[in-house]
Design a protein around this motif. Sequence first.
Motif, mmCIF file in Angstrom:
data_model
loop_
_atom_site.group_PDB
_atom_site.id
_atom_site.type_symbol
_atom_site.label_atom_id
_atom_site.label_comp_id
_atom_site.label_asym_id
_atom_site.label_seq_id
_atom_site.Cartn_x
_atom_site.Cartn_y
_atom_site.Cartn_z
ATOM 1 N N MET A 59 0.561 -1.109 -0.024
ATOM 2 C CA MET A 59 0.328 0.158 -0.080
ATOM 3 C C MET A 59 1.107 1.212 -0.024
ATOM 4 O O MET A 59 0.513 2.207 -0.172
ATOM 5 N N VAL A 60 1.597 1.302 1.087
ATOM 6 C CA VAL A 60 3.032 2.406 0.365
ATOM 7 C C VAL A 60 2.977 2.981 -0.590
ATOM 8 O O VAL A 60 3.729 4.239 -1.213
ATOM 9 N N LEU A 61 3.152 1.886 -1.272
ATOM 10 C CA LEU A 61 3.563 2.133 -2.890
ATOM 11 C C LEU A 61 2.658 2.636 -3.815
ATOM 12 O O LEU A 61 2.895 3.685 -4.494
ATOM 13 N N HIS A 62 1.331 2.677 -3.117
ATOM 14 C CA HIS A 62 0.699 3.384 -3.709
ATOM 15 C C HIS A 62 -0.589 4.731 -3.528
ATOM 16 O O HIS A 62 -0.671 5.457 -4.289
ATOM 17 N N PHE A 138 12.013 4.532 10.165
ATOM 18 C CA PHE A 138 10.970 5.436 8.625
ATOM 19 C C PHE A 138 10.276 4.161 9.210
ATOM 20 O O PHE A 138 10.421 2.922 9.541
ATOM 21 N N MET A 139 8.836 4.621 8.494
ATOM 22 C CA MET A 139 7.792 3.263 8.498
ATOM 23 C C MET A 139 7.368 3.418 8.073
ATOM 24 O O MET A 139 6.635 4.177 7.375
ATOM 25 N N PHE A 140 5.932 2.303 7.385
ATOM 26 C CA PHE A 140 5.438 2.243 6.245
ATOM 27 C C PHE A 140 4.579 1.242 6.196
ATOM 28 O O PHE A 140 4.555 0.162 6.759
ATOM 29 N N TYR A 154 2.482 -3.074 9.177
ATOM 30 C CA TYR A 154 3.230 -1.581 8.884
ATOM 31 C C TYR A 154 4.306 -1.982 9.107
ATOM 32 O O TYR A 154 4.837 -3.556 9.785
ATOM 33 N N ARG A 155 5.780 -1.563 8.617
ATOM 34 C CA ARG A 155 7.192 -2.032 8.986
ATOM 35 C C ARG A 155 8.157 -0.918 9.732
ATOM 36 O O ARG A 155 8.002 0.663 8.645
ATOM 37 N N PHE A 193 3.281 16.884 8.943
ATOM 38 C CA PHE A 193 3.945 15.493 9.263
ATOM 39 C C PHE A 193 5.553 16.192 8.173
ATOM 40 O O PHE A 193 5.292 15.739 7.156
ATOM 41 N N LYS A 194 6.321 14.533 8.923
ATOM 42 C CA LYS A 194 6.976 14.587 8.558
ATOM 43 C C LYS A 194 6.337 13.493 7.671
ATOM 44 O O LYS A 194 7.369 11.924 8.024
ATOM 45 N N THR A 195 6.355 13.532 5.968
ATOM 46 C CA THR A 195 5.941 12.122 5.070
ATOM 47 C C THR A 195 6.222 12.456 3.776
ATOM 48 O O THR A 195 6.866 13.435 3.471
ATOM 49 N N PRO A 196 6.650 11.216 3.345
ATOM 50 C CA PRO A 196 7.594 11.333 1.738
ATOM 51 C C PRO A 196 6.703 12.433 0.977
ATOM 52 O O PRO A 196 7.712 12.926 0.428
#
Length: 354
Positions: A59-62, A138-140, A154-155, A193-196
């Motif tokens: 899901m992080v990739l999309h 980091f976590m995603f 999540y990881r 927020f510190k998000t990519p």
Amino acid sequence: MEVKVTRASKTGTRPKDEDLGFGTVFTDHMFVMDYKEGQGWCDARIEPYGTFSVSPAAMVLHYGQAVFEGLKAYKTESGKVQLFRARDNFARMNRSAKGLCIPGIDVDFVMDALKKLVKIEKDWIPETMGTSLYIRPFMFATDPYLGVRAAHTYRFFIILSPVGSYYAQGLQPVKIWVCEDHVRAVRGGVGEFKTPGNYAASLLAGEKAKEEGYNQVLWLDGIELKYIEEVGAMNIFFVINDELVTPVLNGSILPGITRYSVIDLAKKWGMKVSERKISIDEVLAAHDNGTLKEVFGSGTAAVVSPVGEIRYKDRVINIGDGNPGETCMKFYNALTAIQYGQAEDTEGWIEFVE
């Protein structure tokens, strides 16, 4: 939950301090743990640094459900290893996680895990003033699911990188370009927020700035394109007359840990500090009437960074004489003295890695 440790069978060599760049070399080990709905965070481990696999449908990739942090470990002249405001970074990570519907972490547990990881990698910590061990948690989201919802798995990672100066030119004034065609974030979104995704949103304007010969973009608010918010990798400060001014946190500005440190020190020193709305027109007017004394940015990577030139539309203003200003250097010297153990930590910002 215990942290399982698996040592790398082959270890690398830290580059010479004078050869260090920023964020290109990584240590031998990393910390990892997983989250499963109904079980929570689990399977905490320190293992050899390396690539990992996720599903192409992760899901992080999309949908971009991810957050990260940046902090540092320093080695003192006596060989002690210390962390600067690490708990504040993890507390901010939890605020970011909440904003992205990611489960929070136990700050005490992660602090202990970080110290264990840094202790294992202590030989990777450079020793020259201005160098440090950069820490990237980091976590995603990892669910293999093509549907818009908060993930169930999540990881979380912590990786380490020995670094030199963030800017190749060192503590020399940088040039910043005021962006008027793009906005990075708006209030009510994820700008605080510190998000990519926030950084992806800055890339196009950043490339345009570089094409024009500028180091960073200075962002204006996303509604009126009038009020100053932050620089790409830093919060921003202005010295106008005897007042230290920085944009007030409004929901679209990252609440920087170094920003808080600068404000705390300034108040301790008796400086007049204002967190308020400040427009680009006010800055230009202060330059024109001679009251704009200094401009500098603050952030984990650069600590503080003097600004020597600002371009807005067809106007270019120069600040100072081409050297870092007195106020900027006072903050730089005070913060780095605490970080490297050369001054007493009276604020409770330091934790030692035993």
